[in-house]
Design an enzyme around this catalytic site. Structure first.
Site, mmCIF file in Angstrom:
data_model
loop_
_atom_site.group_PDB
_atom_site.id
_atom_site.type_symbol
_atom_site.label_atom_id
_atom_site.label_comp_id
_atom_site.label_asym_id
_atom_site.label_seq_id
_atom_site.Cartn_x
_atom_site.Cartn_y
_atom_site.Cartn_z
ATOM 1 N N PRO A 90 40.624 -7.865 11.478
ATOM 2 C CA PRO A 90 40.076 -7.611 10.138
ATOM 3 C C PRO A 90 39.254 -6.334 10.093
ATOM 4 O O PRO A 90 38.347 -6.139 10.908
ATOM 5 C CB PRO A 90 39.219 -8.855 9.880
ATOM 6 C CG PRO A 90 39.902 -9.922 10.652
ATOM 7 C CD PRO A 90 40.397 -9.247 11.906
ATOM 8 N N CYS A 91 39.584 -5.464 9.136
ATOM 9 C CA CYS A 91 38.978 -4.136 9.119
ATOM 10 C C CYS A 91 37.699 -4.053 8.294
ATOM 11 O O CYS A 91 37.004 -3.050 8.337
ATOM 12 C CB CYS A 91 39.973 -3.110 8.598
ATOM 13 S SG CYS A 91 40.459 -3.381 6.874
ATOM 14 N N GLN A 92 37.386 -5.107 7.532
ATOM 15 C CA GLN A 92 36.243 -5.020 6.627
ATOM 16 C C GLN A 92 34.942 -4.612 7.305
ATOM 17 O O GLN A 92 34.173 -3.829 6.753
ATOM 18 C CB GLN A 92 36.047 -6.342 5.873
ATOM 19 C CG GLN A 92 37.111 -6.633 4.842
ATOM 20 C CD GLN A 92 38.325 -7.312 5.435
ATOM 21 O OE1 GLN A 92 38.430 -7.461 6.644
ATOM 22 N NE2 GLN A 92 39.224 -7.750 4.582
ATOM 23 N N PHE A 94 34.419 -2.556 9.549
ATOM 24 C CA PHE A 94 34.427 -1.152 9.931
ATOM 25 C C PHE A 94 34.749 -0.218 8.762
ATOM 26 O O PHE A 94 34.771 0.986 8.915
ATOM 27 C CB PHE A 94 35.457 -0.917 11.041
ATOM 28 C CG PHE A 94 35.472 -1.998 12.081
ATOM 29 C CD1 PHE A 94 34.390 -2.199 12.918
ATOM 30 C CD2 PHE A 94 36.563 -2.844 12.205
ATOM 31 C CE1 PHE A 94 34.397 -3.207 13.869
ATOM 32 C CE2 PHE A 94 36.576 -3.848 13.156
ATOM 33 C CZ PHE A 94 35.487 -4.026 13.988
#
Length: 367
Positions: A90-92, A94
């Site tokens: 999950p990129c949230q 970063f």
């Protein structure tokens, strides 16, 4: 016989992949198109199960990656000559959209270490990961790459623009490739500057719809309703522009303040002859970015967003006859790895294997 011929003679089963954090299947679909046999996708979101299995020749495991065992992955890799562990944590945490709101205390930061754990337990020959560019600045990413190198992997990573690889969208992503077989890197851009796919090429032929309308033959080709005020705003919007193009009477109070003037990339239309802006999980809302249709007075539809993420036009996200949740489908599409980026990653891996086997064959012939 050339290495490429050897690969095609034996079929996809040569490289078996597992897609961690698989979502709706964008990465899996792209890897499959490149010739990688993805056998399993793992995600803890139950909404991903239908689109993942309905569109891909792989099984879906509803589970957190932190709870996945070595045994479960070993069975998915069974019989493969080369094993690939792939995924996009999950990129949230970063993302620049977080604007400092998420830090190391966020549990999602640690999912990258769970990815590293599974690499160490299953020892695949190949690893790939994609994420937002900002991840490369974090200590957790350095630790991840050091653990890969400590396990004998050659690691490369770079920030690429998805528009360079057949995605009709400006989307910068960090792509990591790692191999125990030797040096590995991304293939050269397939659609570099001047050849990039445009919004017009991607969605111009879709049937015309109005704001608040759903096309009868495709439930995902639906556009959000617009208030009378927002209808006046989109009619005053120019392709590539923003709310700064409007008459003062249409500008929201928040944008008249000094702090609001720093958000110009909202309430705008896309440009026909350019790639789309980055798709977010709320791309279906006119006020959430430059997501207005280039000429129709509405935000882009769910289907148009999926196509701009390079999903095939017939990709299924809900069962036939089931209600379409705009928020849910928008999240699945916005969070997905663009299919054509997944394909380019897969092509890079297949090319790497071809080169490795070609060198091996040359050495055997010379011996």
């Amino acid at each position: 016989m050339q290495a490429k011929e050897r690969i095609s003679d034996t079929g996809k089963a040569r490289i078996a992949g597992v897609d961690l954090f698989c979502g709706a299947g964008g990465l899996t679909r792209g890897l499959e198109k490149a010739g990688v046999n993805v056998t399993l996708g793992v995600d803890l979101d139950p909404e991903c199960e239908f689109p993942y299995e309905a569109n891909n020749d792989a099984q879906f495991l509803l589970k957190s990656v932190s709870e996945v065992s070595q045994t479960e992955l070993a069975s998915a890799f069974d019989g493969a000559q080369y094993k690939l562990l792939a995924g996009c944590a999950p990129c949230q945490p970063f993302s620049t959209y977080q604007q400092g709101k998420s830090g190391p205390s966020d549990d999602r930061w640690h999912l990258l270490m769970e990815f590293a754990r599974l690499v160490e337990e299953t020892q695949p020959e190949l690893v790939t990961m994609e994420n937002v560019p900002r991840l490369a600045e974090q200590d957790v990413f350095l630790e991840f790459t050091e653990r890969l190198e400590g396990n004998g992997f050659h690691v490369s990573f770079e920030v690429i623009n998805c528009a360079d690889y057949g995605v009709p969208q400006q989307r910068n992503r960090l792509v990591l490739l790692a191999s125990k077989l030797g040096e590995i890197k991304m293939i050269r851009p397939t659609t570099p500057q001047g050849k990039r796919k445009t919004v017009k090429q991607a969605i111009a032929k879709l049937p015309r719809i109005e704001a608040g309308e759903q096309h009868p033959k495709d439930p995902l080709h639906q556009a959000a309703k617009l208030s009378e005020l927002n209808l006046m705003r989109i009619r005053a919007s120019k392709p590539g522009g923003s709310w700064k193009d409007w008459d003062e009477s249409l500008v929201a109070d928040c944008h008249k303040k000094a702090t609001g003037k720093t958000y110009p990339s909202v309430y705008g239309r896309m440009v026909w002859d350019e790639p789309a802006p980055t798709m977010t999980t709320q791309y279906y809302g006119f006020g959430n970015g430059r997501f207005g249709h280039p000429e129709q007075d509405r935000a882009i539809s769910l289907r148009e967003g999926a196509i701009l993420q390079s999903f095939p036009k017939g990709y299924k996200f809900v069962r036939k006859g089931a209600p379409v949740s705009t928020k849910t489908i928008g999240r699945l599409i916005g969070n997905a790895v663009p299919v054509n980026l997944g394909r380019a990653i897969g092509q890079s891996i297949v090319q790497h294997i071809e080169e490795v086997e070609g060198r091996k064959a040359d050495q055997e012939e010379a011996a």
